[in-house]
Write a protein that holds these residues in place. Sequence first.
Motif, PDB file in Angstrom:
ATOM      1  N   PRO A 136      37.914  28.793  36.369  1.00  0.00           N
ATOM      2  CA  PRO A 136      38.493  30.157  36.402  1.00  0.00           C
ATOM      3  C   PRO A 136      39.418  30.378  37.582  1.00  0.00           C
ATOM      4  O   PRO A 136      40.472  31.015  37.441  1.00  0.00           O
ATOM      5  CB  PRO A 136      37.247  31.044  36.469  1.00  0.00           C
ATOM      6  N   GLY A 137      39.050  29.853  38.763  1.00  0.00           N
ATOM      7  CA  GLY A 137      39.929  29.998  39.921  1.00  0.00           C
ATOM      8  C   GLY A 137      41.216  29.218  39.773  1.00  0.00           C
ATOM      9  O   GLY A 137      42.283  29.679  40.175  1.00  0.00           O
ATOM     10  N   VAL A 138      41.128  28.039  39.177  1.00  0.00           N
ATOM     11  CA  VAL A 138      42.329  27.221  38.958  1.00  0.00           C
ATOM     12  C   VAL A 138      43.279  27.923  37.993  1.00  0.00           C
ATOM     13  O   VAL A 138      44.496  27.988  38.229  1.00  0.00           O
ATOM     14  CB  VAL A 138      41.938  25.833  38.433  1.00  0.00           C
ATOM     15  N   VAL A 139      42.725  28.456  36.896  1.00  0.00           N
ATOM     16  CA  VAL A 139      43.568  29.151  35.918  1.00  0.00           C
ATOM     17  C   VAL A 139      44.168  30.414  36.535  1.00  0.00           C
ATOM     18  O   VAL A 139      45.344  30.735  36.300  1.00  0.00           O
ATOM     19  CB  VAL A 139      42.760  29.474  34.649  1.00  0.00           C
ATOM     20  N   SER A 140      43.385  31.145  37.334  1.00  0.00           N
ATOM     21  CA  SER A 140      43.924  32.338  38.001  1.00  0.00           C
ATOM     22  C   SER A 140      45.061  31.973  38.932  1.00  0.00           C
ATOM     23  O   SER A 140      46.109  32.637  38.950  1.00  0.00           O
ATOM     24  CB  SER A 140      42.808  33.046  38.779  1.00  0.00           C
ATOM     25  N   ALA A 178      38.878  30.495  47.323  1.00  0.00           N
ATOM     26  CA  ALA A 178      37.914  31.592  47.148  1.00  0.00           C
ATOM     27  C   ALA A 178      36.837  31.230  46.138  1.00  0.00           C
ATOM     28  O   ALA A 178      35.664  31.611  46.289  1.00  0.00           O
ATOM     29  CB  ALA A 178      38.650  32.850  46.704  1.00  0.00           C
ATOM     30  N   THR A 179      37.206  30.476  45.097  1.00  0.00           N
ATOM     31  CA  THR A 179      36.206  30.029  44.123  1.00  0.00           C
ATOM     32  C   THR A 179      35.259  29.006  44.728  1.00  0.00           C
ATOM     33  O   THR A 179      34.054  28.999  44.430  1.00  0.00           O
ATOM     34  CB  THR A 179      36.905  29.418  42.897  1.00  0.00           C
ATOM     35  N   LEU A 180      35.776  28.151  45.597  1.00  0.00           N
ATOM     36  CA  LEU A 180      34.958  27.103  46.207  1.00  0.00           C
ATOM     37  C   LEU A 180      34.026  27.625  47.290  1.00  0.00           C
ATOM     38  O   LEU A 180      33.152  26.877  47.752  1.00  0.00           O
ATOM     39  CB  LEU A 180      35.864  26.012  46.795  1.00  0.00           C
ATOM     40  N   VAL A 181      34.213  28.883  47.716  1.00  0.00           N
ATOM     41  CA  VAL A 181      33.334  29.437  48.748  1.00  0.00           C
ATOM     42  C   VAL A 181      31.884  29.425  48.279  1.00  0.00           C
ATOM     43  O   VAL A 181      30.962  29.111  49.030  1.00  0.00           O
ATOM     44  CB  VAL A 181      33.785  30.858  49.124  1.00  0.00           C
ATOM     45  N   THR A 204      44.125  38.985  32.138  1.00  0.00           N
ATOM     46  CA  THR A 204      43.530  37.655  32.003  1.00  0.00           C
ATOM     47  C   THR A 204      42.911  37.189  33.312  1.00  0.00           C
ATOM     48  O   THR A 204      41.807  36.631  33.330  1.00  0.00           O
ATOM     49  CB  THR A 204      44.594  36.648  31.547  1.00  0.00           C
ATOM     50  N   VAL A 205      43.611  37.433  34.428  1.00  0.00           N
ATOM     51  CA  VAL A 205      43.080  37.050  35.739  1.00  0.00           C
ATOM     52  C   VAL A 205      41.770  37.780  36.029  1.00  0.00           C
ATOM     53  O   VAL A 205      40.805  37.190  36.530  1.00  0.00           O
ATOM     54  CB  VAL A 205      44.122  37.335  36.842  1.00  0.00           C
ATOM     55  N   GLU A 206      41.710  39.073  35.707  1.00  0.00           N
ATOM     56  CA  GLU A 206      40.493  39.842  35.946  1.00  0.00           C
ATOM     57  C   GLU A 206      39.342  39.339  35.083  1.00  0.00           C
ATOM     58  O   GLU A 206      38.199  39.222  35.560  1.00  0.00           O
ATOM     59  CB  GLU A 206      40.764  41.319  35.663  1.00  0.00           C
ATOM     60  N   LEU A 207      39.605  39.015  33.834  1.00  0.00           N
ATOM     61  CA  LEU A 207      38.554  38.469  32.965  1.00  0.00           C
ATOM     62  C   LEU A 207      38.061  37.128  33.490  1.00  0.00           C
ATOM     63  O   LEU A 207      36.857  36.842  33.463  1.00  0.00           O
ATOM     64  CB  LEU A 207      39.083  38.330  31.535  1.00  0.00           C
ATOM     65  N   LEU A 208      38.978  36.296  33.979  1.00  0.00           N
ATOM     66  CA  LEU A 208      38.580  35.013  34.542  1.00  0.00           C
ATOM     67  C   LEU A 208      37.774  35.197  35.829  1.00  0.00           C
ATOM     68  O   LEU A 208      36.829  34.444  36.095  1.00  0.00           O
ATOM     69  CB  LEU A 208      39.810  34.150  34.814  1.00  0.00           C
ATOM     70  N   ARG A 209      38.147  36.210  36.625  1.00  0.00           N
ATOM     71  CA  ARG A 209      37.396  36.471  37.856  1.00  0.00           C
ATOM     72  C   ARG A 209      35.964  36.867  37.542  1.00  0.00           C
ATOM     73  O   ARG A 209      35.004  36.389  38.171  1.00  0.00           O
ATOM     74  CB  ARG A 209      38.077  37.575  38.658  1.00  0.00           C
ATOM     75  N   ARG A 239      34.318  36.118  34.829  1.00  0.00           N
ATOM     76  CA  ARG A 239      33.627  34.942  34.296  1.00  0.00           C
ATOM     77  C   ARG A 239      33.201  34.017  35.432  1.00  0.00           C
ATOM     78  O   ARG A 239      32.092  33.454  35.402  1.00  0.00           O
ATOM     79  CB  ARG A 239      34.541  34.189  33.326  1.00  0.00           C
ATOM     80  N   SER A 240      34.058  33.869  36.440  1.00  0.00           N
ATOM     81  CA  SER A 240      33.711  33.031  37.576  1.00  0.00           C
ATOM     82  C   SER A 240      32.506  33.598  38.325  1.00  0.00           C
ATOM     83  O   SER A 240      31.624  32.846  38.764  1.00  0.00           O
ATOM     84  CB  SER A 240      34.909  32.917  38.527  1.00  0.00           C
ATOM     85  N   GLU A 241      32.443  34.914  38.466  1.00  0.00           N
ATOM     86  CA  GLU A 241      31.299  35.526  39.135  1.00  0.00           C
ATOM     87  C   GLU A 241      30.019  35.318  38.339  1.00  0.00           C
ATOM     88  O   GLU A 241      28.950  35.092  38.911  1.00  0.00           O
ATOM     89  CB  GLU A 241      31.555  37.017  39.354  1.00  0.00           C
ATOM     90  N   ARG A 242      30.116  35.385  37.025  1.00  0.00           N
ATOM     91  CA  ARG A 242      28.920  35.144  36.203  1.00  0.00           C
ATOM     92  C   ARG A 242      28.458  33.702  36.315  1.00  0.00           C
ATOM     93  O   ARG A 242      27.258  33.418  36.358  1.00  0.00           O
ATOM     94  CB  ARG A 242      29.206  35.499  34.734  1.00  0.00           C
ATOM     95  N   LEU A 243      29.413  32.759  36.359  1.00  0.00           N
ATOM     96  CA  LEU A 243      29.031  31.354  36.491  1.00  0.00           C
ATOM     97  C   LEU A 243      28.370  31.070  37.823  1.00  0.00           C
ATOM     98  O   LEU A 243      27.485  30.214  37.922  1.00  0.00           O
ATOM     99  CB  LEU A 243      30.273  30.459  36.325  1.00  0.00           C
ATOM    100  N   ARG A 244      28.815  31.775  38.875  1.00  0.00           N
ATOM    101  CA  ARG A 244      28.230  31.570  40.200  1.00  0.00           C
ATOM    102  C   ARG A 244      27.002  32.435  40.447  1.00  0.00           C
ATOM    103  O   ARG A 244      26.438  32.396  41.537  1.00  0.00           O
ATOM    104  CB  ARG A 244      29.284  31.858  41.271  1.00  0.00           C
TER     105      ARG A 244
END
Length: 331
Positions: free
Chosen positions: A250-254, A216-219, A314-319, A321-326
Amino acid sequence: MAIAGAILSVLIAHFVFWIHYRHYRDGLPNYLSSNEILWHYTYLIICAVIFVFLIAPILVIIPLSFNVEPYFTFTEKMLAFDPDGYSARWYDLLLTFGMLEPDAPRDMSWWADAWANANWINAAKNSIIIGFFATILATTLGTIAALGLSRSEMPYRRAIMAILISPMIVPIIIVATGLFFFYSKVGIHTWGIPYFGVVLAHATLGIPFVIITVTATLVGFDHSLTRAAASLGADPVATFRRVQMPLILPGVVSGALFAFVTSFDEVVVVLFVGALDEQTIPRQMWNGIREQISPAILSVATILVVISILLLTTVELLRRRSERLRGVTPH
């Protein structure tokens, strides 16, 4: 009857007024009809009721874990909020159950006795050790698989994806039975490696979660970045370490957190393939329910709920953060 009808009419009028007031206050579109507005708030109420229905069995164990009596029900003192009806004795039992000298003064020797002999502490240590190594293995293999499946030139991607995530779909009892016969055939218990069979089994169960989250992160990943890195002379390892990994971290850590929770919460596979000395927390809870009913199980369940909430936060915070990076702004 006339008075009742008048009261009902007033209540309906107030309800309609409240609906329109919330409509303007919440900023809903002005073109919505009254029925659409009514359905909007009815939908919210239905969602709230479903949420309460799902969360209530989890929340009810928290006060029960402080019950001074050895019961799984609320006593009269608890319902009256009498302080005498509440106690932390079951949390204390988690430290003392299985100790050689539980009534000794609580000095360093007492804590050493608890660390070495308390059943629940040993189960927690086993769960953490198994969960840690299973998470490392599942995260490594799942990330590699997700990177391969994200490439458009990968043949038979759908079939491979279906096979890799099958442990999450197939009933766990089938997976446990298959692992039991496979381990018996290869004699894995004779290899002399502690926790090895359980770690492999839990990694098998955790890999699908890693694959799904990393995929999902790699999409939204721009593969032109990897091609640019290759054109500048970077080898595949350097490209992954310096280009891909920071963006998909972030996806890997999630995925790793989901894999750890899956391992930490799993009991069926441990019952089938775990050795007698490989007691995890879920297996210890299972033994406690089967052999002696004790509210200490509720104390463990409360602690696990708190840990799960922290991990999901933690998963939600990482999600996010991943959206902000993308460049995706969460709504």
